[in-house]
Design an enzyme around this catalytic site. Structure first.
Site, PDB file in Angstrom:
ATOM      1  N   LYS A  59     -11.001  17.074   9.825  1.00 56.26           N
ATOM      2  CA  LYS A  59     -10.986  15.991   9.523  1.00 56.26           C
ATOM      3  C   LYS A  59      -9.602  14.933   9.318  1.00 56.26           C
ATOM      4  O   LYS A  59      -9.625  13.433   9.368  1.00 56.26           O
ATOM      5  CB  LYS A  59     -11.755  16.265   8.206  1.00 56.26           C
ATOM      6  N   GLN A 103     -14.467  20.534   0.785  1.00 58.92           N
ATOM      7  CA  GLN A 103     -14.537  21.781   2.154  1.00 58.92           C
ATOM      8  C   GLN A 103     -15.884  22.500   0.850  1.00 58.92           C
ATOM      9  O   GLN A 103     -15.287  23.604   0.250  1.00 58.92           O
ATOM     10  CB  GLN A 103     -13.596  21.757   2.598  1.00 58.92           C
ATOM     11  N   ASP A 126     -19.389  12.527   0.219  1.00 58.51           N
ATOM     12  CA  ASP A 126     -20.051  13.544   0.790  1.00 58.51           C
ATOM     13  C   ASP A 126     -21.966  13.059   0.397  1.00 58.51           C
ATOM     14  O   ASP A 126     -22.940  13.443   0.878  1.00 58.51           O
ATOM     15  CB  ASP A 126     -19.979  14.525   1.358  1.00 58.51           C
TER      16      ASP A 126
END
Ligand code: NAD
Length: 289
Positions: A59, A103, A126
């Protein structure tokens, strides 16, 4: 093997990513010209789960490659909930940070039901926050979960019709299955949501013109689950002992029946990563208006 390739369309992410990345670079450049800073993605990593370290590094590389600012905030697996929460609070309050990603998975003392409320919904790239799922359900513009939104962008790129078609989503997780079903329904598909308690799965999935599979069981979906000519999207990712990736769909048998199918790797995975970066830019643009 070659015979089906002549008839079945392979829905590869590559051309979609190439064209969307070009558009995203232009948005990033125009944001930077206007606000004298780059949109900034902050990633919080707790512990050293090897796949999480690999995903976080990827990422960071992708963010930098496209011209985003990026920071990774690492904590030991033994870090307290309060310690990590305090960092998220600081990132939430920092006006130079646009997108925040925690994460997953985290060590067991972090509870997912608490975590989903930590990141400010304006920065939750997210889109796990309950407020964002509510906004999606009610059709308010807001951040949308990366994988389902990436699937929609993939279908749009290949001009696959959604309106009026029967779509079956297999899986009902809060991060993939549920938002996927809402997105399809909001684009006027007739949606069936199948899950672990669905009886006679093949007879349900065979009704679908559009079959989206997000289960987490290798090769669960075989030819008998697929209506001839259907479009099949495989969200699942599995890595075998030799490191080879495969999905929830048995590619070999399904490619003899489906009209179009996403590959694993090279299908939904790259769309998810791209959408995370698009969400960061969306968050930056929305907060700077
Ligand atoms: P999850 O475990 O949270 O949810 C799985 C869902 O599958 C559940 O809703 C369950 O009801 C359903 N299910 C389980 N067994 C079933 C069965 N036999 N028949 C029908 N339904 C069944 O998983 P998730 O987070 O939604 O992820 C699903 C898969 O997608 C995993 O393999 C994950 O690694 C992958 N994934 C990939 C990406 C990507 O970018 N490609 C992103 C997210 C998740």
């Amino acid at each position: 093997m070659l015979e089906f390739l002549e008839t079945m369309q392979l829905l590869s992410a590559r051309p979609v990513v190439e064209s969307r990345e070009a558009a995203l670079r232009a948005r990033i450049a125009s944001f930077e010209a206007k606000f004298s800073r780059k949109p900034h993605l902050a990633v919080v990593l707790v512990g050293d789960d090897p796949p999480s370290v690999i995903y976080t590094t990827k990422k960071a590389q992708d963010a930098q490659r496209l011209g985003l600012a990026h920071s990774t905030h690492r904590f030991a697996a033994t870090s307290s909930v309060q310690e990590v929460r305090a960092k998220i609070d600081l990132l939430n309050a920092d006006p130079s940070v646009d997108g925040i990603l925690i994460q997953r998975p985290l060590p067991a003392h972090f509870k997912e039901r608490d975590l989903v409320r930590w990141v400010d919904p304006k920065k939750d790239v997210d889109a796990f926050h309950p407020e964002l799922l509510g906004s999606l359900l009610l059709g308010f513009p807001s951040l949308i979960s990366c994988t389902p939104l990436g699937v929609i962008h993939l279908l749009e790129h290949y001009k696959i019709p959604i309106a009026g078609r029967v779509a079956c989503v297999v899986g009902r997780s809060a991060i993939v299955g549920k938002p996927m079903a809402i997105l399809l329904q909001s684009r006027d598909a007739t949606v069936i949501q199948a899950h672990s308690k669905t009886k006679d799965l093949p007879s349900v999935t065979r009704q679908a013109d559009l079959l989206i599979v997000a289960v987490g069981k290798r090769a669960l979906i075989r030819a008998e689950h697929v209506k001839p000519g259907a479009v099949v999207v495989d969200v699942g990712i599995h890595r075998d002992a030799a490191g080879k990736l495969s999905g929830d769909v048995d590619f070999e048998s399904v490619s003899n029946v489906a009209g179009a199918l996403t590959p694993v790797p090279g299908g939904v995975g790259p769309m998810t990563i791209l959408t995370l970066l698009e969400n960061t830019v969306f968050a930056a643009e929305s907060s700077s208006r």
